[in-house]
Write a protein that holds these residues in place. Structure first.
Motif, PDB file in Angstrom:
ATOM      1  N   LYS A  17      37.070  90.831  34.491  1.00  0.00           N
ATOM      2  CA  LYS A  17      36.268  89.983  33.616  1.00  0.00           C
ATOM      3  C   LYS A  17      36.799  88.553  33.610  1.00  0.00           C
ATOM      4  CE  LYS A  17      34.591  93.491  30.437  1.00  0.00           C
ATOM      5  NZ  LYS A  17      34.671  94.009  29.057  1.00  0.00           N
ATOM      6  N   SER A  19      38.535  87.042  35.999  1.00  0.00           N
ATOM      7  CA  SER A  19      38.274  86.385  37.274  1.00  0.00           C
ATOM      8  C   SER A  19      36.781  86.070  37.418  1.00  0.00           C
ATOM      9  CB  SER A  19      38.759  87.250  38.433  1.00  0.00           C
ATOM     10  OG  SER A  19      38.052  88.467  38.479  1.00  0.00           O
ATOM     11  N   ARG A  20      35.919  86.917  36.881  1.00  0.00           N
ATOM     12  CA  ARG A  20      34.487  86.641  36.930  1.00  0.00           C
ATOM     13  C   ARG A  20      34.157  85.420  36.075  1.00  0.00           C
ATOM     14  NH1 ARG A  20      30.540  91.043  34.751  1.00  0.00           N
ATOM     15  NH2 ARG A  20      31.837  92.309  36.092  1.00  0.00           N
ATOM     16  N   SER A  21      34.744  85.322  34.900  1.00  0.00           N
ATOM     17  CA  SER A  21      34.470  84.165  34.050  1.00  0.00           C
ATOM     18  C   SER A  21      35.038  82.889  34.673  1.00  0.00           C
ATOM     19  CB  SER A  21      35.041  84.373  32.654  1.00  0.00           C
ATOM     20  OG  SER A  21      36.450  84.421  32.696  1.00  0.00           O
ATOM     21  N   ARG A  23      35.326  82.399  37.920  1.00  0.00           N
ATOM     22  CA  ARG A  23      34.441  82.081  39.040  1.00  0.00           C
ATOM     23  C   ARG A  23      33.156  81.436  38.526  1.00  0.00           C
ATOM     24  NH1 ARG A  23      34.935  87.688  42.113  1.00  0.00           N
ATOM     25  NH2 ARG A  23      34.106  88.217  40.105  1.00  0.00           N
ATOM     26  N   THR A  24      32.624  81.939  37.427  1.00  0.00           N
ATOM     27  CA  THR A  24      31.417  81.360  36.843  1.00  0.00           C
ATOM     28  C   THR A  24      31.679  79.927  36.399  1.00  0.00           C
ATOM     29  OG1 THR A  24      30.780  83.559  36.072  1.00  0.00           O
ATOM     30  CG2 THR A  24      29.644  81.686  35.085  1.00  0.00           C
ATOM     31  N   LYS A  25      32.839  79.722  35.778  1.00  0.00           N
ATOM     32  CA  LYS A  25      33.205  78.388  35.326  1.00  0.00           C
ATOM     33  C   LYS A  25      33.345  77.435  36.512  1.00  0.00           C
ATOM     34  CE  LYS A  25      36.608  75.984  32.514  1.00  0.00           C
ATOM     35  NZ  LYS A  25      37.854  76.124  31.756  1.00  0.00           N
ATOM     36  N   THR A  26      33.942  77.899  37.583  1.00  0.00           N
ATOM     37  CA  THR A  26      34.094  77.084  38.788  1.00  0.00           C
ATOM     38  C   THR A  26      32.739  76.759  39.398  1.00  0.00           C
ATOM     39  OG1 THR A  26      36.206  78.180  39.213  1.00  0.00           O
ATOM     40  CG2 THR A  26      35.231  76.953  41.031  1.00  0.00           C
ATOM     41  N   LYS A  27      31.849  77.748  39.439  1.00  0.00           N
ATOM     42  CA  LYS A  27      30.509  77.518  39.967  1.00  0.00           C
ATOM     43  C   LYS A  27      29.761  76.492  39.122  1.00  0.00           C
ATOM     44  CE  LYS A  27      29.697  81.970  42.156  1.00  0.00           C
ATOM     45  NZ  LYS A  27      28.905  83.203  42.112  1.00  0.00           N
ATOM     46  N   LEU A  28      29.880  76.598  37.814  1.00  0.00           N
ATOM     47  CA  LEU A  28      29.216  75.645  36.930  1.00  0.00           C
ATOM     48  C   LEU A  28      29.760  74.229  37.127  1.00  0.00           C
ATOM     49  CD1 LEU A  28      28.881  77.687  33.618  1.00  0.00           C
ATOM     50  CD2 LEU A  28      27.060  77.001  35.179  1.00  0.00           C
ATOM     51  N   GLN A  29      31.086  74.126  37.335  1.00  0.00           N
ATOM     52  CA  GLN A  29      31.668  72.813  37.584  1.00  0.00           C
ATOM     53  C   GLN A  29      31.149  72.229  38.893  1.00  0.00           C
ATOM     54  OE1 GLN A  29      35.857  73.620  37.422  1.00  0.00           O
ATOM     55  NE2 GLN A  29      36.003  73.228  35.211  1.00  0.00           N
TER      56      GLN A  29
END
Length: 132
Positions: A17, A19-21, A23-29
């Motif tokens: 969870k 690492s998924r959050s 990764r999501t944060k990195t994608k959003l950035q």
């Protein structure tokens, strides 16, 4: 043993969870960074003058004047290919009209009246070339 397995599974799911959050944060950035770059590019293109709508662009006056001069000189040169036909009249009228239009628009006047005066001037030059 089943307790250890449960803890391991729970620890793994928590890591998963996190690492998924992340990764999501990195994608959003990354998306935010790309959107910002696109906005900057749009703002830069809006600040650049458009050569087709800018009435004070002297390049159109120079280019149309050069073409008008080319065709007018060809009218007065013998055996230049312009001849005495209707094409000679139309080309002189057209290019002198474009030059007049560009010149009038450059001086903040109506381009249509500039085209009319330029075409009339080209027509007169064509008649003069036939007399000389």
């Amino acid at each position: 043993m089943s307790d250890g397995t449960i803890h391991t599974l729970q620890g793994t799911s928590t890591k998963h969870k996190l690492s998924r959050s992340m990764r999501t944060k990195t994608k959003l950035q990354k998306v935010h960074h790309l959107n910002k770059r696109e906005d900057d590019a749009l703002n830069a293109s809006e600040n650049q003058p458009n050569a087709f709508t800018n009435k004070k662009n002297v390049m159109w006056v120079i280019l149309s004047g050069a073409m008008a001069l080319t065709f007018v000189v060809m009218l007065f040169l013998p055996d230049s290919g312009m001849g005495t036909g209707l094409i000679a009249t139309y080309s002189a009228m057209l290019w002198c009209g474009f030059f007049g239009s560009a010149l009038w628009r450059f001086s903040n006047k109506s381009g249509w009246s500039g085209f009319a005066f330029g075409s009339l001037f080209g027509f007169i030059l064509q008649f003069a070339s036939q007399l000389l």
